[in-house]
Write a protein that holds these residues in place. Structure first.
Motif, PDB file in Angstrom:
ATOM      1  N   HIS A   1      10.045 -14.052  14.307  1.00 40.98           N
ATOM      2  CA  HIS A   1       8.621 -14.229  14.005  1.00 40.98           C
ATOM      3  C   HIS A   1       7.965 -13.018  13.343  1.00 40.98           C
ATOM      4  O   HIS A   1       7.157 -13.164  12.439  1.00 40.98           O
ATOM      5  CB  HIS A   1       7.855 -14.574  15.289  1.00 40.98           C
TER       6      HIS A   1
ATOM      7  N   ARG B   1      -3.754 -20.795  10.449  1.00 44.09           N
ATOM      8  CA  ARG B   1      -2.323 -20.707  10.733  1.00 44.09           C
ATOM      9  C   ARG B   1      -1.611 -19.679   9.824  1.00 44.09           C
ATOM     10  O   ARG B   1      -0.846 -18.857  10.266  1.00 44.09           O
ATOM     11  CB  ARG B   1      -1.702 -22.099  10.554  1.00 44.09           C
TER      12      ARG B   1
ATOM     13  N   ASP C   1       9.499 -21.681  22.627  1.00 47.71           N
ATOM     14  CA  ASP C   1       9.037 -22.027  21.293  1.00 47.71           C
ATOM     15  C   ASP C   1       8.968 -23.546  21.157  1.00 47.71           C
ATOM     16  O   ASP C   1       9.926 -24.252  21.466  1.00 47.71           O
ATOM     17  CB  ASP C   1      10.020 -21.481  20.249  1.00 47.71           C
ATOM     18  N   SER C   2       7.829 -24.029  20.678  1.00 48.89           N
ATOM     19  CA  SER C   2       7.625 -25.474  20.662  1.00 48.89           C
ATOM     20  C   SER C   2       8.615 -26.223  19.766  1.00 48.89           C
ATOM     21  O   SER C   2       8.943 -27.373  20.029  1.00 48.89           O
ATOM     22  CB  SER C   2       6.196 -25.789  20.241  1.00 48.89           C
TER      23      SER C   2
END
Ligand SMILES: CC(C)[C@H](C(=O)O)[C@@H](O)C(=O)O
Ligand code: SF4
Length: 763
Positions: free
Chosen positions: A64, A443, A135-136
């Motif tokens: 990330h 986002r 983490d989705s």
């Protein structure tokens, strides 16, 4: 035995223990770890003196936070990662994997990449397994017929310590895509279309099985893009039945079972598909012929329409909450109702993310831009491979050269502009054609505007400078025809072969350790009593702040820049940051957002009128931030599954109440600035004068028990050590092909030279 679904089978094969209350303890086969959601979990382990129970089931990488600029001159993290908090998070992971002995793909390792790309690529992800990650988008791995779902940081700690997770059984939902996809239609169009039809809360509380001929015809990579976005449909997980394509994809991958063990595995995997006659709680049928190239126009993935459509008009919408949501989204996106999508111009292109950064995606995008040039009006077009191995493969095929010649920027692997925790972000108001999975407000950068689409469509937009119908695009379809739906088996195999080749000057990264894998000793503390870890939740009387909005995602609750902490506290100032503050002369100025205004600035309850509060990412930072602000309970018609779960783990009580009851009974109290009383033991909500407004709200008995007694899950689970050991013993026999796992990877240590011509890190 009555006919069972794929989900039923995988679930049942992982039950370690069932509580009388109906909650299950499931064994976890594969746990992927990254730098954002693990620091607090490892800290918890350290503080409790616990170890990682099954290192062979655990695999870590960084994705990330890391810059995606060339690593050719990489010497060390301190120089390479200039953002201080990002660097701290990466370094913290490196310390943790070293301290706990977890297998890790760091920045100088060609196997590093987005965690959901790495798992399948290495053969760590296997059919019939349970896969979790903080983490989705862990849902991605469901493409293999595994039960894969995102978890919060508390659960990461729970899995690290116990190799199990506490779960309730979800509903079974099947989405059947009938018929064959039309020519040139991709899996991304398919999943955006599905979410547009069922909505972002359509799968809430369910595990979705994707079925039908169109799904069976898809390549494994395309199937991953579909399951990846099951979370955007609100589902706990997405699954696809494993078939020959799945087995072929896995065969020969570094961590896949070998020889007789592979044959044993395949025999088991073949038993997994849903039995004839099994019933689903919900069935949705979608016609392939209805799916054409699809893009999003708003700030939720469900705001998806065909490229041939126009920007929708809120005036055409009857429902009050939907209408105001649409007005807000269009204002944010800077779009005028009635505008043709193909007339909307873009500023940037992002080709990447765990949805669309695999080799097939890059081939497809490269075929579109081949021999063409990026439009001058497009400021930046970024291509970010999902892993170092994909980058190598693409370079071997010359795709990098095609992109560079077209004026696209060829990068190193990572999450990049999907959520911009690294320097890859959009500037305010910039519009992006993005292959990622979320178009939430802020986002890709504060006030950024994201449109989701397939790699082909994003690439084409980069060339012409506006959205365009890829079906009108003139290009050599032989480059992409098979990629669009079926996958090119030969190229696929070639790519796989290439991945098996050891890198020059590097140790053989795929070398297997011979011999038997020793049984992992039980490290848990059996005698640990169930300690009360949280303050007990009994009765709460507090001001309730009204929030009139649906689909409030966790990116809105706590934006990405606040995720770079390695602590659980201090997040209150980031809560609803984009809504609570605006910037003036570089300073935060409070807006009139409800939580900034008295008496709601002291609110302890959040009363949400719209559905699906806390959808999206698995960041436990969302409940942490709410709690830090002083919120102790949230009332809403429905919640995102992961957020709902995360809240309980932190002693924050989410209560589901039907929208009519909220609007008629609770909303007037909140609007009057009066307190509500939430009585958990009696499951009641009372008004300011003690009058009962909600007589019996729902809460699962086990969750209530933990909350009322302030119980710490991990200690509770460790009391079931005997059951865990028993399960592990059976697993060693029945699922012997799962033993070994990430322990089969040999770390690159010390002075070995890696692919990037630099020294590999010590870890
Ligand atoms: C950082 C992580 C918690 C998050 C997720 O869970 O999805 C991220 O990957 C995202 O895409 O928003
Ligand atoms: S959705 Fe984006 S940020 Fe989240 S894991 Fe995937 S690539 Fe990374």
């Amino acid at each position: 035995m009555s006919p069972r679904t794929l989900y039923d089978k995988v679930f049942e094969d992982h039950i370690v223990h069932r509580d009388e209350s109906g909650s299950y303890l499931l064994f976890i086969d594969r746990h992927l770890v990254h730098e954002v959601t693990s620091p607090q979990a490892f800290e918890g382990l350290k503080n409790a003196g616990r170890t990682v129970r099954r290192k062979d089931c655990t695999l870590a990488t960084v994705d990330h936070n890391i810059p995606t600029e060339s690593r050719a001159n990489f010497t060390n993290l301190d120089d390479f990662i200039t953002q201080k908090d990002s660097r701290l998070q990466v370094k913290t992971l490196e310390e943790n994997v070293r301290d706990f002995g977890v297998t890790y793909f760091g920045m100088t390792d060609s196997r590093q990449g987005i965690v959901h790309v790495v798992g399948p690529e290495q053969g760590f992800t296997l059919p019939g397994t349970t896969v979790v990650c903080g983490d989705s988008h862990t849902s991605t791995h469901g493409a293999f017929g595994s039960l894969a779902f995102g978890i919060g940081t508390s659960e990461v700690e729970h899995v690290l310590a116990t190799q199990t997770i506490i779960q309730t059984k979800s509903k079974n939902m099947r989405i059947t895509i009938e018929g064959d996809l039309l020519p040139g239609i991709t899996s991304k169009d398919l999943i955006l279309h599905v979410i547009g039809v069922i909505g972002t809360a359509g799968g809430t509380g369910s595990v979705i099985e994707f079925a039908g001929r169109a799904i069976a015809n898809l390549s494994m990579e395309a199937r991953m893009s579909i399951c990846n976005m099951a979370i955007e449909a609100g589902a706990r997980a997405g699954m696809i039945a494993p078939d020959q394509k799945t087995f072929d994809y896995i065969a020969g991958r570094p961590l896949a079972p070998k020889g007789a063990e592979f044959a044993k595995a395949v025999a088991y995997w073949k038993t997994l598909p849903t039995d004839e006659g099994a019933t689903f709680d919900e069935e949705v049928v979608i016609k392939s012929s209805d799916i054409i190239p699809t893009i999003t126009w708003g700030t939720s993935p469900q705001d998806a329409l065909p490229i041939t459509a126009r920007v929708p008009n809120p005036a055409d919408v009857g429902d009050k909450i939907k209408k105001s949501g649409m007005e807000r989204a269009l204002h944010y996106m800077g779009l005028i109702p009635g505008t043709k999508f193909t007339d909307i111009s873009i500023d940037k292109v992002f080709i990447g993310s765990c949805t669309n950064s695999r080799i097939e995606d890059l081939r497809a995008a490269a075929a579109v831009v081949k021999g063409k040039k990026k439009a001058d009006t497009v400021k930046h077009a970024l291509v970010v491979p999902g892993s170092g191995l994909i980058k190598l493969q693409a370079e071997k095929e010359g795709l990098d050269k095609i992109f560079i010649a077209a004026g696209f920027d060829w990068r190193e692997a990572g999450c990049s502009m999907c959520l911009g925790m690294n320097p890859d972000i959009l500037d305010p108001q910039e519009r992006c054609a993005s292959t990622s999975n979320r178009n939430f407000e802020g986002r890709q950068g504060a006030n950024s505007r994201t449109h989701l689409m397939s790699p082909q469509m994003a690439a084409a937009a980069g060339i012409v400078g506006h959205f365009t119908d890829i079906r009108d695009w003139e290009y050599d379809t032989s480059d992409v025809a098979a990629i669009a739906v079926g996958g090119d088996e030969e190229l696929e195999r070639a790519a796989m072969e290439a991945e098996k080749v050891p890198l020059e000057g590097e140790i053989d990264i795929n070398e297997q350790e011979g011999g038997e894998v020793a049984a992992t000793p039980a490290t848990a503390d059996v005698s640990a009593p169930a300690v009360a870890g949280l303050a007990p939740f009994l009765t709460l009387t507090g001001i309730a702040a009204p929030l009139d909005k649906a689909n409030i995602d966790t990116d809105a609750i706590i934006p990405k820049q606040f995720l770079k902490t390695i602590k659980r506290t201090g997040l209150s100032s980031g809560l609803f940051y984009e809504w609570r503050f605006t910037q003036k002369d570089g300073k935060d100025v409070a807006t009139d957002f409800v939580l900034n205004v008295a008496p709601y600035n002291k609110a302890e309850v959040l009363l949400v009128t719209g559905d699906n509060f806390g959808c999206g990412s698995s960041r436990e930072h969302a409940p942490w931030a709410l709690q830090d602000f002083g919120i102790k309970s949230i009332i809403a018609p429905s919640f995102g599954d992961i957020f709902y779960n995360n809240s309980f783990k932190n002693g924050l009580l989410p209560i589901r109440i039907p929208q009519e009851v909220i609007l008629s009974k609770l909303y007037p109290v909140a609007q009057a600035g009066k307190p509500l009383t939430i009585d958990l033991p009696n499951q009641q909500i009372r008004g300011p004068d003690g009058e009962v407004l909600v007589d019996n709200f729902d809460v699962e008995p086990f969750r209530k028990h933990c909350l009322v007694n302030g119980l710490d899950d991990i200690s509770l689970t460790l009391q079931k050590e005997e059951h865990i050991q028993k399960y592990e013993a059976t697993r060693r026999e029945k699922f012997s092909f799962l033993e070994g796992g990430s322990d089969l990877i040999k770390p690159i240590r010390g002075t070995k030279r890696s692919l990037y011509g630099v020294k590999a890190q010590e870890w």
